[in-house]
Design an enzyme around this catalytic site. Structure first.
Site, short mmCIF file in Angstrom:
data_model
loop_
_atom_site.label_atom_id
_atom_site.label_comp_id
_atom_site.label_asym_id
_atom_site.label_seq_id
_atom_site.Cartn_x
_atom_site.Cartn_y
_atom_site.Cartn_z
N HIS A 155 0.82 -1.23 0.00
CA HIS A 155 0.00 0.00 0.00
C HIS A 155 0.85 1.28 0.00
CE1 HIS A 155 -3.65 -2.28 0.48
NE2 HIS A 155 -3.24 -2.83 1.61
N ASP A 191 -2.42 -10.52 -2.45
CA ASP A 191 -3.01 -10.14 -1.17
C ASP A 191 -4.51 -9.87 -1.38
OD1 ASP A 191 -2.07 -8.88 1.71
OD2 ASP A 191 -3.81 -7.81 0.90
N HIS A 193 -6.16 -7.43 -0.37
CA HIS A 193 -6.38 -6.00 -0.63
C HIS A 193 -5.58 -5.55 -1.85
CE1 HIS A 193 -6.93 -6.74 3.73
NE2 HIS A 193 -8.01 -5.99 3.54
N ASP A 280 -4.29 -13.34 3.53
CA ASP A 280 -5.59 -12.85 4.01
C ASP A 280 -6.73 -13.21 3.07
OD1 ASP A 280 -4.52 -11.03 2.20
OD2 ASP A 280 -4.70 -9.29 3.52
C1 OKP Z 1 -3.13 -4.39 4.63
B1 OKP Z 1 -2.75 -5.54 3.69
C2 OKP Z 1 -9.20 -3.19 9.63
C3 OKP Z 1 -9.66 -2.31 8.49
C4 OKP Z 1 -8.72 -2.30 7.33
C5 OKP Z 1 -6.49 -1.48 6.71
C6 OKP Z 1 -6.29 -2.76 5.99
C7 OKP Z 1 -4.89 -2.89 5.50
C8 OKP Z 1 -4.59 -4.21 4.85
N1 OKP Z 1 -9.42 -2.62 10.91
N2 OKP Z 1 -7.68 -1.37 7.51
O1 OKP Z 1 -3.11 -5.37 2.37
O2 OKP Z 1 -3.06 -6.83 4.16
ZN ZN Z 2 -4.24 -7.46 2.70
#
Ligand code: OKP
Ligand code: ZN
Length: 339
Positions: A155, A191, A193, A280
């Site tokens: 990110h 990932d 996200h 994830d």
């Molecule tokens: C990082 B990676 C959770 C809400 C989400 C940020 C997510 C970041 C993901 N409390 N906030 O891509 O695994």
């Molecule tokens: Zn993620």
């Protein structure tokens, strides 16, 4: 498979993050790295490549901010972790602001990325882990190596942090692979996200192919990036490929998307692969919404290994700590099967 990790990567331990109007316990905990490392019998420490490879991706003022932020926070009389509260969503530019409060907002796009006294050290060694694993994968006959990066990186952009990420390990690895003589570097981001930072860094660069399979940003973080119509900037159209998938996606549909991603990478003529791997996508992940099972992970990595490219696997997310070590080990295992 050679695994790289440095103990300093575990020092960074923010207390909390802002989520849906509440302070919640920080998800990206040091134990993530510890429980993965316990599944590997031997772990190599990374070499120190210094600052130069970091500065091939990130702006110097941003890196200096990361390094100095917590000290400036303490000097301003603050307790706890650095978190911004004012974010320049329009006309963002490199102002020479001096207040730490201003800089904490200037260089961030969310409030999920606090800076502690140890953040710089952990992020620095996470990037060094990525570099060492890349060097290893690039050696003739080696083929594949695993960088147990933590904190994650995908990110983070050229001059901003976000989503638990500070330095973009995958982008740093991709530039390093170019320096080692590879001219067609692909980044595959698996990932849950979308890897908005990696996409942004290479958006106008026709020499790096960025492909991401992720939860549809209509429904999930980071919302503003990762939509299918984002395909690369002018001069690089087609060098970004986004494959958003709906909540509940299981192995069958995921594998179809992966097959498409892998064929695209082969057709593009990649000669080196940087794999941003997040666990994830797991069915029980606490902050994600796919349904990949533990036994699916080696199927995916086996598919990827059939590309036959030198590959560096870099850890991104994965938040079901009790299952994380097994999931990552299963994924890495599937990669080794072809060796
Ligand atoms: C990082 B990676 C959770 C809400 C989400 C940020 C997510 C970041 C993901 N409390 N906030 O891509 O695994
Ligand atoms: Zn993620």
């Amino acid at each position: 498979m050679i695994v790289f990790f440095d103990f300093r990567q575990a020092l960074h331990a923010p207390v909390r993050e802002l989520h849906n109007g509440e302070w919640v316990a920080y998800n990206e905990v040091p134990e993530r790295a510890a429980c993965i490392s316990r599944h590997f019998s031997s772990i190599a420490g990374p070499e120190d490549h210094g600052m130069a490879p970091l500065l091939r991706v990130h702006d110097r003022d941003y890196v200096e901010f990361l390094r100095a932020a917590h000290g400036e926070w303490v000097a301003a009389g603050r307790a706890g972790d650095v978190i911004g509260y004012t974010f320049p969503v329009v006309q963002r530019r490199p102002l020479s602001l001096t207040r730490i409060d201003a800089k904490a907002g200037l260089y961030a796009f969310d409030a999920a990325t606090p800076i502690t006294a140890d953040t710089w050290s952990s992020a620095y060694w996470s990037a060094q882990t990525a570099l060492s694993a890349t060097g290893c994968a690039a050696k003739p006959g080696m083929g594949v190596a695993f960088g147990l990066c933590r904190p994650p990186g995908h990110h983070a952009g050229r001059n901003y942090m976000g989503g638990y990420c500070y330095l973009n390990n995958a982008a740093i690895a991709a530039r390093h692979a170019q320096g080692l003589g590879f001219s067609r570097v692909a980044v595959l981001d698996m990932d849950y996200h979308h890897g908005n930072g990696t996409q942004d860094i290479f958006y106008d660069d026709p020499d790096v192919f960025f492909v991401s399979i992720h939860g549809d940003p209509q429904k999930d973080y980071p919302f503003f990036w990762g939509h299918a119509d984002e395909q690369g900037g002018s001069g690089a159209v087609g060098s970004t490929l986004n494959i958003p998938l709906p909540h509940g996606t299981q192995i069958d549909k995921y594998r179809v998307a992966l097959d498409f991603a892998l064929r695209s990478i082969a057709n593009w003529g990649a000669d080196f692969l940087v794999l941003s791997f997040g666990a994830d996508t797991f069915e029980d992940d606490p902050i994600s919404n796919f349904r990949i099972r533990r036994e699916d992970f080696p199927v995916l990595s086996s598919d990827i290994s059939k590309l036959g490219l030198p590959t560096v696997i870099l850890m991104e997310g994965g938040y079901h700590v009790a299952a994380l070590g097994e999931n990552v080990a299963a994924f890495i295992q599937g990669f080794s099967n072809g060796e």
